[in-house]
Design an enzyme around this catalytic site. Structure first.
Site, PDB file in Angstrom:
ATOM      1  N   HIS A  70      60.453  83.337 -18.509  1.00 44.99           N
ATOM      2  CA  HIS A  70      59.518  82.230 -18.282  1.00 44.99           C
ATOM      3  C   HIS A  70      59.899  81.581 -16.957  1.00 44.99           C
ATOM      4  O   HIS A  70      61.084  81.374 -16.670  1.00 44.99           O
ATOM      5  CB  HIS A  70      59.629  81.219 -19.424  1.00 44.99           C
ATOM      6  CG  HIS A  70      58.889  79.960 -19.153  1.00 44.99           C
ATOM      7  ND1 HIS A  70      57.584  79.945 -18.708  1.00 44.99           N
ATOM      8  CD2 HIS A  70      59.263  78.653 -19.253  1.00 44.99           C
ATOM      9  CE1 HIS A  70      57.201  78.692 -18.552  1.00 44.99           C
ATOM     10  NE2 HIS A  70      58.202  77.892 -18.864  1.00 44.99           N
ATOM     11  N   ASN A 106      55.177  76.827 -12.727  1.00 47.56           N
ATOM     12  CA  ASN A 106      55.325  77.024 -14.178  1.00 47.56           C
ATOM     13  C   ASN A 106      53.937  77.020 -14.826  1.00 47.56           C
ATOM     14  O   ASN A 106      53.292  75.979 -14.902  1.00 47.56           O
ATOM     15  CB  ASN A 106      56.207  75.896 -14.730  1.00 47.56           C
ATOM     16  CG  ASN A 106      56.452  76.004 -16.216  1.00 47.56           C
ATOM     17  OD1 ASN A 106      55.796  76.779 -16.918  1.00 47.56           O
ATOM     18  ND2 ASN A 106      57.388  75.219 -16.710  1.00 47.56           N
ATOM     19  N   CYS A 120      55.653  76.532 -23.779  1.00 45.83           N
ATOM     20  CA  CYS A 120      56.001  77.580 -22.808  1.00 45.83           C
ATOM     21  C   CYS A 120      56.537  78.852 -23.473  1.00 45.83           C
ATOM     22  O   CYS A 120      56.607  79.896 -22.831  1.00 45.83           O
ATOM     23  CB  CYS A 120      57.016  77.055 -21.801  1.00 45.83           C
ATOM     24  SG  CYS A 120      56.377  75.684 -20.841  1.00 45.83           S
TER      25      CYS A 120
HETATM   26  O1  UT7 Z   1      58.647  75.077 -19.014  1.00 43.30           O
HETATM   27  C1  UT7 Z   1      59.280  74.281 -19.954  1.00 43.30           C
HETATM   28  C2  UT7 Z   1      60.721  74.216 -19.699  1.00 43.30           C
HETATM   29  N1  UT7 Z   1      60.985  73.350 -18.571  1.00 43.30           N
HETATM   30  C3  UT7 Z   1      62.093  73.478 -17.888  1.00 43.30           C
HETATM   31  O2  UT7 Z   1      62.869  74.368 -18.155  1.00 43.30           O
HETATM   32  C4  UT7 Z   1      62.400  72.455 -16.837  1.00 43.30           C
HETATM   33  C5  UT7 Z   1      63.877  72.133 -16.882  1.00 43.30           C
HETATM   34  N2  UT7 Z   1      64.273  71.081 -15.934  1.00 43.30           N
HETATM   35  C6  UT7 Z   1      64.261  71.273 -14.610  1.00 43.30           C
HETATM   36  O3  UT7 Z   1      63.822  72.301 -14.125  1.00 43.30           O
HETATM   37  C7  UT7 Z   1      64.858  70.195 -13.715  1.00 43.30           C
HETATM   38  O4  UT7 Z   1      65.524  69.237 -14.514  1.00 43.30           O
HETATM   39  C8  UT7 Z   1      63.812  69.483 -12.823  1.00 43.30           C
HETATM   40  C9  UT7 Z   1      63.320  70.414 -11.736  1.00 43.30           C
HETATM   41  C10 UT7 Z   1      62.655  68.990 -13.663  1.00 43.30           C
HETATM   42  C11 UT7 Z   1      64.460  68.277 -12.130  1.00 43.30           C
HETATM   43  O5  UT7 Z   1      65.606  68.686 -11.402  1.00 43.30           O
HETATM   44  P1  UT7 Z   1      66.966  67.851 -11.486  1.00 43.30           P
HETATM   45  O6  UT7 Z   1      67.926  68.502 -10.593  1.00 43.30           O
HETATM   46  O7  UT7 Z   1      67.312  67.760 -12.960  1.00 43.30           O
HETATM   47  O8  UT7 Z   1      66.533  66.464 -10.883  1.00 43.30           O
HETATM   48  P2  UT7 Z   1      66.527  65.007 -11.544  1.00 43.30           P
HETATM   49  O9  UT7 Z   1      65.409  64.882 -12.528  1.00 43.30           O
HETATM   50  O10 UT7 Z   1      67.896  64.643 -12.021  1.00 43.30           O
HETATM   51  O11 UT7 Z   1      66.209  64.119 -10.296  1.00 43.30           O
HETATM   52  C12 UT7 Z   1      67.132  64.022  -9.204  1.00 43.30           C
HETATM   53  C13 UT7 Z   1      66.552  63.066  -8.193  1.00 43.30           C
HETATM   54  C14 UT7 Z   1      66.145  61.729  -8.787  1.00 43.30           C
HETATM   55  O12 UT7 Z   1      66.402  60.735  -7.835  1.00 43.30           O
HETATM   56  P3  UT7 Z   1      67.705  59.780  -7.951  1.00 43.30           P
HETATM   57  O13 UT7 Z   1      67.582  59.104  -9.281  1.00 43.30           O
HETATM   58  O14 UT7 Z   1      68.867  60.719  -7.903  1.00 43.30           O
HETATM   59  O15 UT7 Z   1      67.580  58.888  -6.785  1.00 43.30           O
HETATM   60  C15 UT7 Z   1      64.658  61.873  -8.973  1.00 43.30           C
HETATM   61  O16 UT7 Z   1      63.977  60.634  -8.936  1.00 43.30           O
HETATM   62  O17 UT7 Z   1      65.364  63.634  -7.619  1.00 43.30           O
HETATM   63  C16 UT7 Z   1      64.297  62.704  -7.767  1.00 43.30           C
HETATM   64  N3  UT7 Z   1      63.061  63.477  -7.945  1.00 43.30           N
HETATM   65  C17 UT7 Z   1      62.325  63.885  -6.915  1.00 43.30           C
HETATM   66  N4  UT7 Z   1      62.448  63.747  -5.596  1.00 43.30           N
HETATM   67  C18 UT7 Z   1      61.522  64.312  -4.811  1.00 43.30           C
HETATM   68  C19 UT7 Z   1      62.512  63.889  -9.102  1.00 43.30           C
HETATM   69  N5  UT7 Z   1      61.387  64.585  -8.832  1.00 43.30           N
HETATM   70  C20 UT7 Z   1      61.251  64.611  -7.491  1.00 43.30           C
HETATM   71  C21 UT7 Z   1      60.314  65.158  -6.610  1.00 43.30           C
HETATM   72  N6  UT7 Z   1      60.481  64.996  -5.296  1.00 43.30           N
HETATM   73  N7  UT7 Z   1      59.245  65.879  -7.056  1.00 43.30           N
END
Ligand code: UT7
Length: 347
Positions: A274, A304, A137
């Site tokens: 980005h 993204n 990215c």
């Molecule tokens: O381009 C390269 C650079 N990339 C980035 O900068 C991405 C950086 N990371 C992020 O943007 C975020 O970490 C994400 C958007 C990927 C995820 O957000 P988060 O607030 O860190 O969520 P999480 O991964 O901790 O997930 C929270 C909850 C989980 O459920 P439990 O374990 O709390 O029950 C996940 O299973 O959300 C759940 N979850 C979803 N729920 C509905 C994860 N993905 C989804 C989804 N829909 N698509």
């Protein structure tokens, strides 16, 4: 030399001003044209939620994404990169004969080789040379850095810098943690050699600042490709870890760019980040004290698009008249590697 020392040494050598005292005439890479290309097909969050366990509200609240463009089979990295490059050349009033080099940033090339950049070279009918650059990215900021250096050393006078990506082809469409985040597209800029005084008041690329830390290679990667597997592989991400690194490394990178040019935060007209997560973008804008109206945001419509996201955002802001001559753009990106960086450009 250990990694930390090497990285610090590299960073200290990057600013253009290090090479010339203020007031001396220096070569600058002037931003002459900007263009973008997006696939026709749009997939909304709502549509995705019919095939994977997610919802429009989760995706919007956690990321800011509302929809993404998804490439048709003919919309390959080369196809989209060529379209974006043609738009950038037309915007610059330039022809393929003005292009000495093409640098194409991508993690989703058409083939292992030849480089997708040479496919674009052939499609455009350019001479010179062309090569791909891999920095995930951060690819566009890396490619801009290389192009700027080549122009400033006099190796080339006209360079197409392209970011083109088809991440839809490396998604695990069963993994809701990643497949909702990415989209396809391409953006390009045409840089032309010009001159300046070697100060932050010059037009053109003022400085670029690129970094990597390979020790973090396993928090965002693709689990396939030619060297290790007989399949292209899928993107795998530890989102929380990437998020944590993104906020503090990008904050440092934007400070580094301003300090290198002796510019204050108030000198920035547009942050063009980005587009990975609106929460990361907001954190960087807040650190700069920039009101939301001074941040170019496309994540809601493009999601993204990796190396394409910054030039696509620039293309959109240029097309709708937001970008004006003399304004300062601050670019910032972070991606797999871990790679990250920033750049300052005066239009
Ligand atoms: O381009 C390269 C650079 N990339 C980035 O900068 C991405 C950086 N990371 C992020 O943007 C975020 O970490 C994400 C958007 C990927 C995820 O957000 P988060 O607030 O860190 O969520 P999480 O991964 O901790 O997930 C929270 C909850 C989980 O459920 P439990 O374990 O709390 O029950 C996940 O299973 O959300 C759940 N979850 C979803 N729920 C509905 C994860 N993905 C989804 C989804 N829909 N698509």
């Amino acid at each position: 030399m250990d990694l930390a020392v090497e990285m610090a040494d590299l960073a200290s050598r990057q600013p253009a001003e290090a090479a010339a005292p203020a007031g001396a005439r220096v070569v600058r890479a002037i931003l002459a044209g900007i263009g973008g290309y997006l696939p026709e097909k749009i997939v909304s969050n709502e549509e995705l939620s019919r095939t994977v366990d997610t919802s429009d509200s989760w995706i919007r609240e956690r990321t800011g994404i509302g929809q993404r463009h998804i490439a048709a089979p003919h919309e390959t990295c080369a196809f989209m990169g060529t379209r974006a490059a043609q738009a950038a050349l037309a915007d610059a009033g330039a022809t393929p004969g003005d292009v000495d080099a093409i640098i194409l940033a991508t993690a989703t090339p058409d083939q292992a080789f030849p480089a997708t950049a040479v496919r674009v070279q052939a499609a455009l009918g350019c001479g010179g040379f062309a090569f791909d650059l891999s920095a995930a990215c951060s690819g566009f900021v890396y490619a801009l850095s290389v192009a700027d250096a080549m122009i400033r050393t006099g190796q080339v006078r006209g360079v197409l810098v392209i970011g083109s990506e088809v991440y839809s082809r490396i998604m695990n469409w069963q993994d809701r943690g990643t497949c909702v985040l990415f989209g396809d597209g391409a953006g390009a800029v045409f840089l032309r050699a010009g001159s300046g005084d070697g100060t932050g008041a010059d037009r053109g690329v003022l400085s670029t600042h690129i970094h990597s830390d390979g020790r973090l290679g396993d928090i965002l990667y693709v689990d396939g490709a030619v060297g290790r597997s007989d399949r292209p592989g899928h993107l795998v991400m530890n989102g929380k870890e990437v998020f944590r690194h993104a906020v503090h490394r990008l904050s440092d990178a934007v400070d580094e760019a301003l300090a290198a040019n002796g510019l204050d935060r108030s000198a920035v007209d547009w942050l063009v980040p980005h587009q990975a997560n609106m929460r990361i973008v907001d954190a960087i804008a807040k650190r700069l004290g920039l009101p939301v109206g001074h941040v170019v945001v496309t994540i809601d419509r493009h999601a993204n698009t990796s190396a394409a996201s910054i030039p696509l955002a620039m293309a959109e802001a240029h097309a709708d008249g937001r970008l004006k001559p003399g304004q300062v753009l601050l670019l910032s990106a972070l991606g797999g590697g871990l790679t990250w960086g920033s750049a300052l450009i005066r239009l």
